[in-house]
Design an enzyme around this catalytic site. Sequence first.
Site, short mmCIF file in Angstrom:
data_model
loop_
_atom_site.label_atom_id
_atom_site.label_comp_id
_atom_site.label_asym_id
_atom_site.label_seq_id
_atom_site.Cartn_x
_atom_site.Cartn_y
_atom_site.Cartn_z
N ASP A 136 -4.15 4.26 -7.96
CA ASP A 136 -3.10 5.42 -7.70
C ASP A 136 -1.84 5.03 -7.48
O ASP A 136 -1.22 5.82 -7.01
CB ASP A 136 -3.73 6.22 -6.65
CG ASP A 136 -3.90 5.52 -5.49
OD1 ASP A 136 -3.41 4.45 -5.27
OD2 ASP A 136 -4.92 5.89 -4.61
N GLU A 155 -11.39 1.91 -10.34
CA GLU A 155 -11.36 2.91 -8.93
C GLU A 155 -10.99 4.16 -9.43
O GLU A 155 -10.10 4.84 -8.77
CB GLU A 155 -10.63 2.23 -7.82
CG GLU A 155 -10.80 2.85 -6.56
CD GLU A 155 -9.94 2.07 -5.42
OE1 GLU A 155 -8.56 2.93 -5.47
OE2 GLU A 155 -10.15 1.32 -4.93
N GLU A 172 -0.08 9.36 -4.26
CA GLU A 172 -1.30 8.60 -4.94
C GLU A 172 -2.24 9.87 -5.44
O GLU A 172 -2.99 9.59 -6.58
CB GLU A 172 -2.04 7.79 -3.92
CG GLU A 172 -1.19 6.51 -3.67
CD GLU A 172 -0.02 6.82 -2.42
OE1 GLU A 172 0.20 7.77 -2.03
OE2 GLU A 172 0.61 5.77 -2.29
N HIS A 189 1.87 2.32 6.31
CA HIS A 189 2.88 2.05 5.23
C HIS A 189 3.18 3.61 4.45
O HIS A 189 4.22 3.43 3.72
CB HIS A 189 2.74 1.04 4.37
CG HIS A 189 1.47 1.42 3.61
ND1 HIS A 189 1.74 2.04 2.35
CD2 HIS A 189 0.40 0.67 3.55
CE1 HIS A 189 0.61 1.88 1.57
NE2 HIS A 189 -0.21 1.34 2.44
N ARG A 214 4.05 6.81 2.34
CA ARG A 214 4.97 7.49 2.37
C ARG A 214 5.13 8.83 3.13
O ARG A 214 6.27 9.24 3.67
CB ARG A 214 5.13 8.09 0.89
CG ARG A 214 6.19 7.12 -0.14
CD ARG A 214 6.11 7.71 -1.21
NE ARG A 214 7.47 7.09 -2.05
CZ ARG A 214 7.54 5.81 -2.37
NH1 ARG A 214 6.66 4.94 -2.34
NH2 ARG A 214 8.75 5.36 -2.92
N HIS A 233 4.41 -4.13 6.86
CA HIS A 233 4.86 -3.65 5.20
C HIS A 233 6.21 -3.95 5.15
O HIS A 233 7.00 -3.70 5.78
CB HIS A 233 4.46 -2.51 5.06
CG HIS A 233 4.34 -2.15 3.44
ND1 HIS A 233 5.56 -2.12 2.66
CD2 HIS A 233 3.31 -1.86 2.77
CE1 HIS A 233 4.97 -1.98 1.41
NE2 HIS A 233 3.76 -1.74 1.26
C1 UD1 Z 1 3.12 1.26 -2.89
C2 UD1 Z 1 2.34 2.42 -3.57
C3 UD1 Z 1 1.23 2.74 -2.89
C4 UD1 Z 1 0.52 1.44 -2.38
C5 UD1 Z 1 1.32 0.52 -1.58
C6 UD1 Z 1 0.33 -0.52 -1.25
C7 UD1 Z 1 3.52 3.99 -5.10
C8 UD1 Z 1 4.34 4.97 -5.18
N1 UD1 Z 1 3.26 3.40 -3.92
O1 UD1 Z 1 3.74 1.84 -1.89
O2 UD1 Z 1 0.37 3.77 -3.28
O3 UD1 Z 1 -0.48 2.24 -1.14
O4 UD1 Z 1 2.18 0.17 -2.48
O5 UD1 Z 1 1.24 -1.49 -0.34
O6 UD1 Z 1 3.11 2.99 -5.87
N2 UD1 Z 1 8.91 -4.41 -0.87
C9 UD1 Z 1 9.48 -5.85 -0.75
N3 UD1 Z 1 8.58 -6.78 -0.86
C10 UD1 Z 1 7.28 -6.57 -1.62
C11 UD1 Z 1 6.83 -5.25 -1.54
C12 UD1 Z 1 7.56 -4.25 -1.26
O7 UD1 Z 1 10.50 -5.80 -0.22
O8 UD1 Z 1 6.57 -7.51 -1.81
C13 UD1 Z 1 9.69 -3.40 -0.12
C14 UD1 Z 1 11.11 -2.99 -1.47
O9 UD1 Z 1 12.09 -2.68 -0.59
C15 UD1 Z 1 10.38 -1.84 -1.93
C16 UD1 Z 1 9.66 -1.22 -1.08
O10 UD1 Z 1 9.00 -2.08 -0.17
O11 UD1 Z 1 11.60 -1.33 -2.64
C17 UD1 Z 1 8.64 -0.16 -1.35
O12 UD1 Z 1 7.70 -0.60 -2.37
P1 UD1 Z 1 6.77 0.46 -3.41
O13 UD1 Z 1 6.13 -0.12 -4.05
O14 UD1 Z 1 8.22 1.52 -3.80
O15 UD1 Z 1 6.15 1.46 -2.38
P2 UD1 Z 1 5.07 1.07 -1.18
O16 UD1 Z 1 5.52 1.81 -0.01
O17 UD1 Z 1 4.98 -0.34 -1.34
N1 UDP Z 2 -3.84 -6.85 3.19
C1 UDP Z 2 -3.42 -8.26 3.26
N2 UDP Z 2 -2.23 -8.49 4.07
C2 UDP Z 2 -1.85 -7.60 5.18
C3 UDP Z 2 -2.20 -6.39 4.94
C4 UDP Z 2 -3.28 -6.03 4.12
O1 UDP Z 2 -3.89 -8.93 2.48
O2 UDP Z 2 -0.91 -8.13 5.88
C5 UDP Z 2 -4.74 -6.46 2.32
C6 UDP Z 2 -5.93 -5.44 2.75
O3 UDP Z 2 -6.95 -6.59 3.08
C7 UDP Z 2 -6.25 -4.70 1.72
C8 UDP Z 2 -4.95 -4.38 1.01
O4 UDP Z 2 -4.08 -5.57 1.41
O5 UDP Z 2 -7.13 -5.34 0.71
C9 UDP Z 2 -4.29 -3.13 1.34
O6 UDP Z 2 -3.21 -3.05 0.84
P1 UDP Z 2 -2.24 -1.73 1.25
O7 UDP Z 2 -2.81 -1.27 2.68
O8 UDP Z 2 -0.76 -2.27 1.08
O9 UDP Z 2 -2.43 -0.84 0.32
P2 UDP Z 2 -3.45 0.53 0.12
O10 UDP Z 2 -4.83 0.14 0.39
O11 UDP Z 2 -3.09 1.49 1.38
O12 UDP Z 2 -3.17 1.15 -1.41
#
Ligand code: UD1
Ligand code: UDP
Length: 372
Positions: A97, A119, A133, A209, A211, A242
């Site tokens: 999602d 999923e 999502e 984490h 939004r 995160h």
């Molecule tokens: C995204 C997904 C969310 C999912 C989450 C898992 C969307 C809109 N959101 O949210 O559904 O639950 O991932 O974690 O698709 N960043 C880094 N390095 C990384 C990853 C992220 O620096 O490796 C920072 C960057 O500044 C980036 C920000 O996090 O711009 C946000 O990342 P983004 O993928 O937009 O949203 P998430 O909150 O991570």
């Molecule tokens: N996870 C990880 N390292 C971390 C935190 C989470 O590998 O420090 C794994 C966790 O086991 C799970 C997945 O990341 O499988 C969950 O990801 P996240 O919470 O970012 O996304 P969501 O499930 O909310 O979409």
Amino acid sequence: MIKVIAVFGTRPEAIKMAPVVHQLKSQKNKFKTIVCVTAQHRHMLDQVLKIFNIRSNYDMDIMRKAQTLYQITTNGLLQLEAIYKKEKPDLVLVHGDTTTTLVAALAAFYEKIPVGHVEAGLRSFDKFNPFPEEINRRIADVLSDLYFVPTALGARNLKREGINSRQLYVTGNTVIDALHLALKQPYRLRDKELNRLAPGKRIILVTAHRRENWGQPLANICAALKQVAQDYPDVQIIYPVHLNPQVKNIVYPALGKIKNVILCQPLDYLDFIHLMKKSYLVLTDSGGLQEEAPSLGKPVLVLRRVTERPEGVKAGTVKVIGTDRKEIYRQTSRLLTDKKAYLKMASAVNPYGDGQASQRIARAIGQYFRHK
Ligand code: UD1
Ligand code: UDP
């Protein structure tokens, strides 16, 4: 030969698609498998690719610091057009999602390529929770042709939306396949921060984490954690934070200087799963953790208003408690002091399958193309 392109971009999609990619790749006579990462996440994606030993064929490298939904959507779509046009796959496989899921499915529709949604069928029935999502997955389901639903509940949701049951496959969740792969071998925690964990103390594992929790809700969560840490010195809280600046900028100032709170970088999946195994309790707003923790027998307090994963709640291991400071403190305290209440939640349940979901997905794809 069926040409499948798997598209994913964030940490959780990568974890849950990894077993599917391996399964498809192991059937070389049947599938030509192409991996395309949007890299909506960079570091957190690369961590997973490394652990699962997956090399991408395409890396779109779209992540920008503090990126907006508009940026992910437009950059993602534009690059996918060229990739799909070049590869002309028989099937695009998407997961879950995220915005990557949405654009990968939408671009496939524009190219008239069938979509398989891993999923599929999860619903919170609340447009803005989780945001974006709930709408991402609904749109992905509208665009899909093959639905791999983790449980019977997902199938019921989709049938109610008019999806033909012949397109539905109840496979279990591939998160359990990943968990089985991860827990196969004996393991010692490697991350240096984890050496700070004092033996004998109860561990509360925290992640948050989402939004919709940015701002005040996340501040409330931190305030509750601070009070728990102060009132229960025999407890240690560990929170892999995160990398999103919207999260880091609240969590580090609020919890950075408390003795029994360890803040660390995102852990690699193996460290994280083994840390969860050692934990007493999990507090999270994550989707994936609500699926993993029950199968490890860890009670989960969900820091959200609603969940699209009611299976763990029904089984008694997961409780949705919202983001009110006092309520988080009250519910956490209860599990720290009331042994009976704790044990009632701590029994291992796994509504998410037997770890064979990826095999079923591969079989279903084969069947779909045989009958097409
Ligand atoms: C995204 C997904 C969310 C999912 C989450 C898992 C969307 C809109 N959101 O949210 O559904 O639950 O991932 O974690 O698709 N960043 C880094 N390095 C990384 C990853 C992220 O620096 O490796 C920072 C960057 O500044 C980036 C920000 O996090 O711009 C946000 O990342 P983004 O993928 O937009 O949203 P998430 O909150 O991570
Ligand atoms: N996870 C990880 N390292 C971390 C935190 C989470 O590998 O420090 C794994 C966790 O086991 C799970 C997945 O990341 O499988 C969950 O990801 P996240 O919470 O970012 O996304 P969501 O499930 O909310 O979409």
